[in-house]
Design an enzyme around this catalytic site. Structure first.
Site, PDB file in Angstrom:
ATOM      1  N   GLU A  19      -1.487  -2.120  -6.684  1.00  0.00           N
ATOM      2  CA  GLU A  19      -3.457  -1.914  -6.613  1.00  0.00           C
ATOM      3  C   GLU A  19      -3.173  -0.827  -7.827  1.00  0.00           C
ATOM      4  O   GLU A  19      -2.085   0.306  -8.439  1.00  0.00           O
ATOM      5  CB  GLU A  19      -3.376  -0.551  -5.408  1.00  0.00           C
ATOM      6  CG  GLU A  19      -3.967  -0.676  -4.343  1.00  0.00           C
ATOM      7  CD  GLU A  19      -4.603   0.568  -3.596  1.00  0.00           C
ATOM      8  OE1 GLU A  19      -5.255   0.468  -3.183  1.00  0.00           O
ATOM      9  OE2 GLU A  19      -3.548   1.309  -2.639  1.00  0.00           O
ATOM     10  N   ASP A  70       1.449  -1.070   0.170  1.00  0.00           N
ATOM     11  CA  ASP A  70      -0.224  -0.088  -0.022  1.00  0.00           C
ATOM     12  C   ASP A  70       1.454   1.299  -0.076  1.00  0.00           C
ATOM     13  O   ASP A  70       1.666   1.550   1.034  1.00  0.00           O
ATOM     14  CB  ASP A  70      -1.260  -0.079   1.420  1.00  0.00           C
ATOM     15  CG  ASP A  70      -1.888   1.500   1.728  1.00  0.00           C
ATOM     16  OD1 ASP A  70      -2.730   1.502   0.305  1.00  0.00           O
ATOM     17  OD2 ASP A  70      -1.228   2.024   2.351  1.00  0.00           O
ATOM     18  N   CYS A  86     -16.049  -6.315  14.137  1.00  0.00           N
ATOM     19  CA  CYS A  86     -15.898  -8.310  14.668  1.00  0.00           C
ATOM     20  C   CYS A  86     -15.228  -7.162  15.360  1.00  0.00           C
ATOM     21  O   CYS A  86     -14.386  -7.485  16.116  1.00  0.00           O
ATOM     22  CB  CYS A  86     -15.010  -8.325  14.311  1.00  0.00           C
ATOM     23  SG  CYS A  86     -13.548  -7.856  12.872  1.00  0.00           S
ATOM     24  N   CYS A 146     -12.048  -4.890   5.744  1.00  0.00           N
ATOM     25  CA  CYS A 146     -11.621  -5.557   7.573  1.00  0.00           C
ATOM     26  C   CYS A 146     -10.567  -6.819   6.859  1.00  0.00           C
ATOM     27  O   CYS A 146     -11.232  -7.651   6.213  1.00  0.00           O
ATOM     28  CB  CYS A 146     -12.406  -5.157   8.321  1.00  0.00           C
ATOM     29  SG  CYS A 146     -12.051  -6.362   9.607  1.00  0.00           S
ATOM     30  N   CYS A 198     -11.763  -9.658   9.069  1.00  0.00           N
ATOM     31  CA  CYS A 198     -13.588 -10.717   9.177  1.00  0.00           C
ATOM     32  C   CYS A 198     -14.393  -9.923   7.353  1.00  0.00           C
ATOM     33  O   CYS A 198     -14.567 -10.874   7.473  1.00  0.00           O
ATOM     34  CB  CYS A 198     -14.322 -10.035   9.612  1.00  0.00           C
ATOM     35  SG  CYS A 198     -15.048  -8.203   9.572  1.00  0.00           S
ATOM     36  N   CYS A 208     -12.957  -1.847  13.005  1.00  0.00           N
ATOM     37  CA  CYS A 208     -14.104  -2.299  12.410  1.00  0.00           C
ATOM     38  C   CYS A 208     -15.784  -3.329  13.569  1.00  0.00           C
ATOM     39  O   CYS A 208     -14.647  -2.954  14.621  1.00  0.00           O
ATOM     40  CB  CYS A 208     -13.966  -4.226  11.308  1.00  0.00           C
ATOM     41  SG  CYS A 208     -14.975  -4.803  11.158  1.00  0.00           S
ATOM     42  N   ASP A 233      -3.201   1.731   6.693  1.00  0.00           N
ATOM     43  CA  ASP A 233      -2.032   1.128   5.192  1.00  0.00           C
ATOM     44  C   ASP A 233      -1.666  -0.334   5.857  1.00  0.00           C
ATOM     45  O   ASP A 233      -1.812  -1.113   4.893  1.00  0.00           O
ATOM     46  CB  ASP A 233      -0.863   2.074   5.599  1.00  0.00           C
ATOM     47  CG  ASP A 233      -1.333   3.674   5.668  1.00  0.00           C
ATOM     48  OD1 ASP A 233      -2.445   4.256   4.934  1.00  0.00           O
ATOM     49  OD2 ASP A 233      -0.096   4.900   5.435  1.00  0.00           O
TER      50      ASP A 233
END
Length: 211
Positions: free
Chosen positions: A118, A34, A193, A171, A174, A190, A200
């Protein structure tokens, strides 16, 4: 052989040869990357590569020389000397940036067999006036280009995930996707969860999973 001369008066000889490139040893490791402005890159294994900010560090000196240049009469010897000094500052910034990008990309390609990144819309990001200088300074496009050809050279695999994959909002624990994630939220939380992680690093893990 191609001989060229740059704006600072240096000559370069580019020699084209055919050679067999020795592949790096396979590591069996894979990584998601990232990239950002606060930190240049965060790897899914927790490695953080800082942003060197070469342009920002030289900006004051560059502005000072550009002001001097604007006061010189065009075509005069003093104008030419001052213009050369401005060009030398730009050249130093480019050299520093390229050295950093080469070292960083080579380190990643050497240590990982599969690399996921990405598909950033860099040209669109540069249109943001507040961030354009910072984005140009980190040169994401050049970094990705180096990863691409070095992976081909050394027998590694580069995977580019879809541009609109919600890597930052998902997340990594999960799989729940947040509706909104503000830029100033540096920690991903999150609601489903209760999982928390640096945003990052969370994004890098998702990029790896999607890749």
């Amino acid at each position: 052989v191609t001989v060229s001369k740059n704006t600072t008066g240096e000559y370069f000889a580019s020699v084209l040869v055919e050679t067999e490139i020795k592949h790096f040893n396979k590591t069996g490791e894979q990584v998601g990357i990232d990239v950002g402005l606060k930190e240049f890159a965060t790897l899914s294994d927790g490695t953080i590569i800082g942003n060197p900010n070469y342009f920002s560090k030289s900006q004051a000196k560059l502005k000072r020389m550009q002001r001097r240049l604007s006061r010189k009469r065009k075509g005069s010897n003093r104008y030419k000397k001052c213009k050369m000094r401005v060009a030398l500052i730009h050249k130093k910034i480019v050299n520093q940036r390229d050295y950093f990008l080469h070292n960083t990309s080579s380190m990643i390609v050497k240590n990982f067999d599969t690399i996921s990144i990405e598909d950033l819309n860099v040209s669109g990001m540069i249109k943001n006036r507040k961030l354009s200088k910072s984005i140009s300074d980190v040169s994401f496009s050049k970094f990705f280009s180096m990863l691409d050809y070095k992976c081909k050279w050394y027998g590694k695999t580069l995977i580019v995930i879809p541009r609109f994959a919600p890597s930052s909002k998902t997340c990594s624990n999960c799989g729940t996707v947040k509706k909104e994630l503000k830029l100033n939220e540096r920690t991903f939380h999150c609601e489903n969860c209760g999982f928390e992680m640096d945003r990052d690093l969370n994004a890098a893990k998702n990029i790896l999973a999607i890749g």
